[in-house]
Design an enzyme around this catalytic site. Structure first.
Site, PDB file in Angstrom:
ATOM      1  N   ASP A   1     -13.284   3.051  21.605  1.00  0.00           N
ATOM      2  CA  ASP A   1     -12.389   1.338  22.081  1.00  0.00           C
ATOM      3  C   ASP A   1     -12.303   1.142  23.807  1.00  0.00           C
ATOM      4  OD1 ASP A   1     -12.329   4.554  23.111  1.00  0.00           O
ATOM      5  OD2 ASP A   1     -10.325   4.441  22.200  1.00  0.00           O
ATOM      6  N   ARG A   2     -12.727   2.394  24.633  1.00  0.00           N
ATOM      7  CA  ARG A   2     -12.550   2.344  26.186  1.00  0.00           C
ATOM      8  C   ARG A   2     -12.909   1.198  26.576  1.00  0.00           C
ATOM      9  NH1 ARG A   2     -12.987   7.438  28.871  1.00  0.00           N
ATOM     10  NH2 ARG A   2     -12.044   6.192  30.810  1.00  0.00           N
TER      11      ARG A   2
ATOM     12  N   GLY B   1     -16.003   6.207  24.557  1.00  0.00           N
ATOM     13  CA  GLY B   1     -15.492   5.722  23.320  1.00  0.00           C
ATOM     14  C   GLY B   1     -15.647   3.884  22.964  1.00  0.00           C
TER      15      GLY B   1
ATOM     16  N   ASP C   1      -3.973   2.936  27.472  1.00  0.00           N
ATOM     17  CA  ASP C   1      -4.015   3.049  26.178  1.00  0.00           C
ATOM     18  C   ASP C   1      -2.558   4.180  26.380  1.00  0.00           C
ATOM     19  OD1 ASP C   1      -4.433   2.781  23.312  1.00  0.00           O
ATOM     20  OD2 ASP C   1      -6.427   1.856  23.948  1.00  0.00           O
TER      21      ASP C   1
ATOM     22  N   THR D   1      -6.470   8.327  14.918  1.00  0.00           N
ATOM     23  CA  THR D   1      -4.553   8.641  13.963  1.00  0.00           C
ATOM     24  C   THR D   1      -4.662   7.688  12.719  1.00  0.00           C
ATOM     25  OG1 THR D   1      -2.879   9.644  15.870  1.00  0.00           O
ATOM     26  CG2 THR D   1      -2.031   8.799  13.683  1.00  0.00           C
TER      27      THR D   1
ATOM     28  N   ILE E   1     -11.268   1.997  14.630  1.00  0.00           N
ATOM     29  CA  ILE E   1     -10.785   2.873  14.044  1.00  0.00           C
ATOM     30  C   ILE E   1     -10.630   4.359  15.025  1.00  0.00           C
ATOM     31  CG2 ILE E   1     -11.883   4.936  12.687  1.00  0.00           C
ATOM     32  CD1 ILE E   1     -14.265   3.167  11.794  1.00  0.00           C
TER      33      ILE E   1
END
Length: 254
Positions: free
Chosen positions: A104-105, A102, A124, A10, A7
């Site tokens: 994602d990281r 985060g 990224d 964007t 998630i």
């Protein structure tokens, strides 16, 4: 089968795995106004042909995290794993404030650790352009955060009276002969130069050359303007990282 849900600010990217094989990916807008029932309907529709028995979510949008977790739990009848810095992911995080990193990281760093040689730098290219640095001994050292391409383009339009809003795309030449070409040169070529320069500076601090992996939709575009190419371009690295973290966590719990 395993479902990874990334998630972002964007988009929401979803990928379903059969073992190591990424079978299919989907991308949805990160819509905070969409009710849980609609997300459940989307999951049912997109994955009707897959027997999903495990799911992991990595999110940087706090409002959407519980909605997608409940939707996944309900649709697939599972307890969806939500990756945070406190999860048993097995990645040592060498940050002053680990709670700020985060999901994602973390996923990118873990994916790099599993798939590539170390030390590694993951670039990224999303809403923000981030660097995730993994040391030779497999520790997440931190990284770099800078505005992404579309954020730069949007900012130029919103904060000036005459500059138009344009889309990221090919920059024909460095010396722009029109406003649009000048903007593309500054944002696209400028970002490529910044990324290349930051890679060099990160390697100086690491004390050795790193394996550089690019992920995100604009990796191929940016690489055209870099003298040093990425060692690997892996658009699915975050999804793979979510899968590997989930597997590691399941082993730890068991």
């Amino acid at each position: 089968m395993f479902l990874a849900i990334d998630i972002g600010n964007t988009n929401i990217t979803l990928g379903v795995f059969d073992g190591e094989d990424l079978k299919e990916t989907f991308r949805l807008p990160s819509d905070k106004e969409l009710p849980q029932s609609e997300y459940e309907l989307l999951l049912k529709t997109l994955f009707k042909n897959y027997d999903v028995d495990a799911c992991s979510i990595g999110s940087v949008v706090e409002e959407l995290t519980p909605i997608l977790k409940r939707a996944s739990d309900n649709v697939f009848g599972i307890n969806t794993f939500v990756l945070t810095y406190t999860s048993e992911h097995g990645l040592e995080i060498d940050l002053q404030r680990p709670h700020e990193v985060g999901a994602d990281r973390i996923a990118n760093a873990f994916g790099a650790k599993e798939l590539y040689r170390l030390p590694a730098i993951v670039v990224d290219l999303g809403t923000a352009t981030t660097f995730d640095i993994v040391s030779k001994d497999g520790r997440f050292k931190g990284g770099v955060i800078m505005p992404g391409l579309n954020l730069q383009l949007k900012s130029l339009n919103l904060n000036t009276s005459k500059l138009p809003r344009i889309e990221a795309g090919f920059s024909e030449k460095a010396i722009g002969d029109s406003t649009e070409n000048a903007i593309l040169s500054g944002v696209i070529r400028g970002s490529a130069s910044a990324i290349e320069g930051l890679i060099n500076q990160c390697e100086l601090e690491l004390g050795e050359k790193a394996c550089v992996i690019a992920t995100g939709g604009y990796s191929t575009l940016i690489s055209q303007y870099m003298l040093r190419q990425f060692d690997y371009v892996n658009p699915s690295l975050t999804l793979q990282g979510l899968k590997y973290v989930h597997e590691h966590s399941a082993m730890y719990v068991s």
